[in-house]
Motif scaffolding. Structure first.
Motif, PDB file in Angstrom:
ATOM      1  N   CYS A 164       1.085  -1.680   0.145  1.00 46.37           N
ATOM      2  CA  CYS A 164      -0.281  -0.074   0.186  1.00 46.37           C
ATOM      3  C   CYS A 164       0.775   1.824   0.205  1.00 46.37           C
ATOM      4  O   CYS A 164       0.467   2.182  -0.998  1.00 46.37           O
ATOM      5  N   CYS A 168       1.011   4.284  -3.364  1.00 50.15           N
ATOM      6  CA  CYS A 168       0.471   4.670  -2.624  1.00 50.15           C
ATOM      7  C   CYS A 168       1.957   6.931  -3.385  1.00 50.15           C
ATOM      8  O   CYS A 168       2.708   6.433  -3.217  1.00 50.15           O
ATOM      9  N   CYS A 213      -3.201  10.893   3.287  1.00 45.78           N
ATOM     10  CA  CYS A 213      -4.059  10.268   2.694  1.00 45.78           C
ATOM     11  C   CYS A 213      -4.651  11.365   1.075  1.00 45.78           C
ATOM     12  O   CYS A 213      -5.110  12.251   1.778  1.00 45.78           O
ATOM     13  N   CYS A 219      -3.316   2.384  -3.143  1.00 48.48           N
ATOM     14  CA  CYS A 219      -2.966   1.252  -2.103  1.00 48.48           C
ATOM     15  C   CYS A 219      -4.429  -0.065  -2.111  1.00 48.48           C
ATOM     16  O   CYS A 219      -3.873  -0.902  -2.277  1.00 48.48           O
TER      17      CYS A 219
END
Lengths: 249, 223
Positions: A164, A168, A213, A219
């Motif tokens: 993830c 990202c 985020c 992810c």
């Protein structure tokens, strides 16, 4: 199959790295990706060269040790771990780019091996329950509703591989952290630390230098265990709830 | 508590979500107001004057308007500062790029940062053009917004700046609305399609509604 590999080579954490090109012949489509790399390393050793360092352990897709970005995808083109990826996913004559996880919180140790101890520290910050240990408790002592049990299990599937973070664009560890938080927060066994868990684990995640985020969804697309993007939404809700409760105290 | 929120990536994102929602609510009111331009100078200018008398006699002349302005400035600043700080952090968290590059995420998602910068610059120009009249072309007339709007959209650059910014706005809302719902923990698997649909409809209606005005002036419907 005959393949051209372009592999990230880096002597140690401080050295500059670069892509090196290798040819591997007689690759069987039934080989796993790591067996193909083993073949390359055997050839390199015979030639007296330094073999390519890469992480691997169970080779069953359950330990989370393997960690390669293959042609720009964490764990390669199939939705599984690198060890469970087979060479039948590639064609004869393909050129394959192999790179390490890229994130400042995951520094490269050597070649394709990165230091993922930041994840361990996030777990230490709250990824546990305080319960008496010893023999297994009686199963009916703490009833868990079926939907909660399923939800906890879905998140417990996270093997902490770090795909993830690798996928990202912000090098964020939100999906990993949310999987761990949600797994324990939904269960009665995790209830006593429900608030401190999410606050402490998110604080540690920030402390480690992971990004934030932006909900690109990369992810969840890369996750070999299918942890859903809504896991992050649910952690956000838990975090805001815990912050409100902490503010009232 | 405020400290915890501001110091955390999750909390700062929540600040962005809330400030974005405030601006979005304002935009819905703004676009409804704008569309009155199609009913003639009388109605539009009357509406503009009414905005200054909202809340009277409880509020003094222009008090409500200034209250809205203050809330909006706070929202814009909070949104921009959080975005800047989070972006700095995100870039630092991924210092080396992958050699093998792949197109990632949707266009709306990838253009959030540049789109935000374009919108920020647009807001400055928009206020200098139609609120203060500082950079207005063709003589700014206080209290006559209908005539001022027609002036602005009679220049080619006025149209270009406005339409580009409104397209950026649509993209920004498309990802931003859905994203804000996730950040505030309001999303779920069952609600996901509905949230995405609302985001798309909002983006489309706002963009189309705003762009209708320069198009109206260009085609002579508004003159």
């Amino acid at each position: 199959m005959k393949l051209t590999l372009r592999v990230w080579r880096q002597k140690n954490a401080d050295a500059d790295g670069a892509m090196s090109t290798y040819e591997v012949d007689n690759v069987s489509p039934d080989m796993s990706f790591l067996e193909m790399l083993d073949t390359l390393n055997e050839e390199l050793i015979l030639k007296g060269e330094d073999p390519v360092a890469f992480d691997h352990d169970c080779r069953e897709g359950i330990c989370g040790a393997c960690s390669l970005v293959i042609n720009g995808d964490a764990h390669g083109p199939e939705r599984t771990t690198t060890c469970q990826l087979h060479m039948r996913s590639f064609k004869d004559g393909d050129t394959i780019d192999i790179e390490p996880w890229r994130a400042s919180a995951f520094p490269v140790i050597k070649d394709l091996v990165v230091d993922r101890s930041a994840f361990d520290r996030i777990i230490q910050a709250g990824g546990y329950i305080t319960a008496p240990t010893g023999s297994a408790p009686e199963a009916h002592a703490t009833p868990v509703p079926k939907p909660d049990a399923d939800y906890a299990f879905e998140h417990a599937e996270c093997i902490g591989c770090g795909a993830c973070v690798a996928a990202c664009p912000n090098g964020a560890a939100m999906l990993f952290t949310s999987a761990k938080v949600n797994h324990l927060n939904v269960l009665p066994q995790g209830a006593p630390e429900r608030e401190t868990r999410v606050l402490d684990m998110v604080a540690q995640m920030d402390e480690e230098g992971f990004g934030g985020c932006t909900l690109t969804g990369e992810c969840a697309t890369a996750c070999p265990k299918g942890i859903p993007l809504t896991s992050i939404t649910n952690m956000n809700r838990e975090w805001l709830r815990a912050t409100r409760k902490a503010g009232k105290r | 508590m405020a400290r915890t929120v501001w110091d955390s990536t999750v909390g700062k994102k929540a600040v962005m979500a809330v400030s974005g929602a405030i601006m979005l609510l304002y935009l819905v009111a703004h676009v409804i107001g704008n569309l009155k331009i199609f009913f003639g100078a009388g109605e539009f200018n009357h509406y503009a004057h009414w905005l200054r008398t909202v809340g009277e006699p409880f509020m003094h002349y222009e008090w409500t308007l200034w209250l809205v302005r203050v809330v909006l400035v706070v929202a814009v600043v909070a949104h921009a500062v959080s975005a800047y700080q989070l972006s700095r952090r995100d870039i630092k968290a991924r210092p080396s790029k992958y050699v093998h590059k792949k197109p990632r995420a949707s266009y709306a998602t990838r253009t959030m940062r540049w789109g935000g910068i374009i919108l920020g610059l647009f807001i400055v120009w928009h206020i200098l053009d139609l609120t203060t009249g500082t950079v207005h072309s063709g003589g700014f007339q206080e209290g006559r917004p209908y005539e001022n709007v027609v002036d602005t959209f009679s220049t080619w650059y006025g149209n270009v700046i406005y339409i580009v910014a409104m397209l950026a706005l649509g993209l920004h809302i498309r990802h931003g609305f859905w994203s804000a719902a996730q950040t505030l923990g309001a999303g779920s698997r069952t609600r996901d399609r509905a949230l995405k649909a609302v985001a798309n409809v909002l983006a489309l209606l706002l963009t189309a509604g705003f762009i209708a005005v320069p198009v109206g002036v260009m085609t002579g419907v508004v003159s």
